[in-house]
Design a protein around this motif. Structure first.
Motif, PDB file in Angstrom:
ATOM      1  N   ALA A  55       0.828  -1.209   0.000  1.00 33.00           N
ATOM      2  CA  ALA A  55       0.000   0.000   0.000  1.00 33.00           C
ATOM      3  C   ALA A  55       0.862   1.257   0.000  1.00 33.00           C
ATOM      4  O   ALA A  55       0.553   2.222  -0.695  1.00 33.00           O
ATOM      5  N   ILE A  56       1.948   1.239   0.750  1.00 33.59           N
ATOM      6  CA  ILE A  56       2.860   2.384   0.753  1.00 33.59           C
ATOM      7  C   ILE A  56       3.477   2.529  -0.637  1.00 33.59           C
ATOM      8  O   ILE A  56       3.603   3.629  -1.157  1.00 33.59           O
ATOM      9  N   GLY A  57       3.839   1.409  -1.229  1.00 36.68           N
ATOM     10  CA  GLY A  57       4.426   1.413  -2.561  1.00 36.68           C
ATOM     11  C   GLY A  57       3.499   1.969  -3.621  1.00 36.68           C
ATOM     12  O   GLY A  57       3.951   2.467  -4.652  1.00 36.68           O
ATOM     13  N   ALA A  91      10.602   4.505   0.867  1.00 34.93           N
ATOM     14  CA  ALA A  91       9.938   3.204   0.905  1.00 34.93           C
ATOM     15  C   ALA A  91       9.350   2.851  -0.469  1.00 34.93           C
ATOM     16  O   ALA A  91       9.435   1.704  -0.915  1.00 34.93           O
ATOM     17  N   VAL A  92       8.775   3.838  -1.149  1.00 36.85           N
ATOM     18  CA  VAL A  92       8.220   3.610  -2.485  1.00 36.85           C
ATOM     19  C   VAL A  92       9.342   3.249  -3.457  1.00 36.85           C
ATOM     20  O   VAL A  92       9.204   2.311  -4.250  1.00 36.85           O
ATOM     21  N   ILE A  93      10.436   3.953  -3.392  1.00 37.43           N
ATOM     22  CA  ILE A  93      11.577   3.659  -4.267  1.00 37.43           C
ATOM     23  C   ILE A  93      12.056   2.229  -4.027  1.00 37.43           C
ATOM     24  O   ILE A  93      12.305   1.479  -4.974  1.00 37.43           O
ATOM     25  N   LEU A  94      12.167   1.835  -2.767  1.00 36.85           N
ATOM     26  CA  LEU A  94      12.587   0.473  -2.442  1.00 36.85           C
ATOM     27  C   LEU A  94      11.583  -0.543  -2.993  1.00 36.85           C
ATOM     28  O   LEU A  94      11.979  -1.562  -3.558  1.00 36.85           O
ATOM     29  N   ALA A  95      10.298  -0.263  -2.847  1.00 38.80           N
ATOM     30  CA  ALA A  95       9.270  -1.171  -3.373  1.00 38.80           C
ATOM     31  C   ALA A  95       9.422  -1.345  -4.880  1.00 38.80           C
ATOM     32  O   ALA A  95       9.300  -2.463  -5.399  1.00 38.80           O
ATOM     33  N   ILE A 107      12.723  -3.496  -5.635  1.00 33.08           N
ATOM     34  CA  ILE A 107      12.679  -4.941  -5.365  1.00 33.08           C
ATOM     35  C   ILE A 107      11.472  -5.628  -6.007  1.00 33.08           C
ATOM     36  O   ILE A 107      11.257  -6.813  -5.812  1.00 33.08           O
ATOM     37  N   GLY A 108      10.707  -4.874  -6.780  1.00 32.60           N
ATOM     38  CA  GLY A 108       9.625  -5.465  -7.549  1.00 32.60           C
ATOM     39  C   GLY A 108       8.289  -5.622  -6.838  1.00 32.60           C
ATOM     40  O   GLY A 108       7.414  -6.337  -7.327  1.00 32.60           O
ATOM     41  N   LEU A 109       8.103  -4.989  -5.696  1.00 29.20           N
ATOM     42  CA  LEU A 109       6.816  -5.066  -5.002  1.00 29.20           C
ATOM     43  C   LEU A 109       5.765  -4.165  -5.631  1.00 29.20           C
ATOM     44  O   LEU A 109       4.567  -4.402  -5.467  1.00 29.20           O
ATOM     45  N   ALA A 110       6.200  -3.147  -6.316  1.00 35.56           N
ATOM     46  CA  ALA A 110       5.268  -2.201  -6.939  1.00 35.56           C
ATOM     47  C   ALA A 110       5.853  -1.740  -8.265  1.00 35.56           C
ATOM     48  O   ALA A 110       7.072  -1.755  -8.447  1.00 35.56           O
ATOM     49  N   ARG A 111       4.958  -1.358  -9.150  1.00 41.41           N
ATOM     50  CA  ARG A 111       5.361  -0.787 -10.426  1.00 41.41           C
ATOM     51  C   ARG A 111       4.488   0.427 -10.691  1.00 41.41           C
ATOM     52  O   ARG A 111       3.344   0.468 -10.236  1.00 41.41           O
ATOM     53  N   PRO A 112       4.990   1.389 -11.436  1.00 46.66           N
ATOM     54  CA  PRO A 112       4.151   2.539 -11.772  1.00 46.66           C
ATOM     55  C   PRO A 112       2.858   2.085 -12.445  1.00 46.66           C
ATOM     56  O   PRO A 112       2.855   1.160 -13.251  1.00 46.66           O
ATOM     57  N   HIS A 113       1.754   2.677 -12.042  1.00 46.87           N
ATOM     58  CA  HIS A 113       0.427   2.433 -12.598  1.00 46.87           C
ATOM     59  C   HIS A 113      -0.128   1.060 -12.254  1.00 46.87           C
ATOM     60  O   HIS A 113      -1.130   0.652 -12.791  1.00 46.87           O
ATOM     61  N   GLN A 114       0.543   0.319 -11.380  1.00 46.45           N
ATOM     62  CA  GLN A 114       0.017  -0.980 -10.952  1.00 46.45           C
ATOM     63  C   GLN A 114      -1.101  -0.750  -9.943  1.00 46.45           C
ATOM     64  O   GLN A 114      -0.981   0.064  -9.043  1.00 46.45           O
ATOM     65  N   ARG A 115      -2.173  -1.465 -10.068  1.00 46.59           N
ATOM     66  CA  ARG A 115      -3.276  -1.363  -9.121  1.00 46.59           C
ATOM     67  C   ARG A 115      -3.213  -2.550  -8.179  1.00 46.59           C
ATOM     68  O   ARG A 115      -3.068  -3.683  -8.600  1.00 46.59           O
ATOM     69  N   TRP A 116      -3.343  -2.274  -6.879  1.00 42.52           N
ATOM     70  CA  TRP A 116      -3.350  -3.333  -5.874  1.00 42.52           C
ATOM     71  C   TRP A 116      -4.665  -3.270  -5.148  1.00 42.52           C
ATOM     72  O   TRP A 116      -5.119  -2.205  -4.772  1.00 42.52           O
ATOM     73  N   ARG A 117      -5.276  -4.402  -4.944  1.00 45.93           N
ATOM     74  CA  ARG A 117      -6.546  -4.447  -4.235  1.00 45.93           C
ATOM     75  C   ARG A 117      -6.437  -5.440  -3.093  1.00 45.93           C
ATOM     76  O   ARG A 117      -5.794  -6.470  -3.226  1.00 45.93           O
TER      77      ARG A 117
END
Length: 62
Positions: A2-4, A42-46, A49-59
């Motif tokens: 969520a932070i990512g 924290a977002v940069i780290l995410a 390491i592949g936990l988040a990508r730009p424009h990725q939606r997480w639910r």
């Protein structure tokens, strides 16, 4: 995750059905454990390491 995605504490609390104070506590602990000075690091780290990508939606599971 969520932070990512850039969610603020109230957005996280609403989506995960937690109080904002609980979210604030956990976010602070996460930042301390990863050695980040703030959410941006924290977002940069995410991303790194592949936990988040730009424009990725997480639910959540709901």
């Amino acid at each position: 995750m969520a932070i990512g995605q850039g969610w603020n504490n109230s957005e996280i609390a609403e989506r995960l059905v937690l109080s904002e104070s609980t979210v604030k506590t956990h976010v602070g602990r996460i930042l301390a454990k990863i050695g980040a000075r703030g959410r941006i690091q924290a977002v940069i780290l995410a991303y790194d390491i592949g936990l988040a990508r730009p424009h990725q939606r997480w639910r959540s599971g709901t």
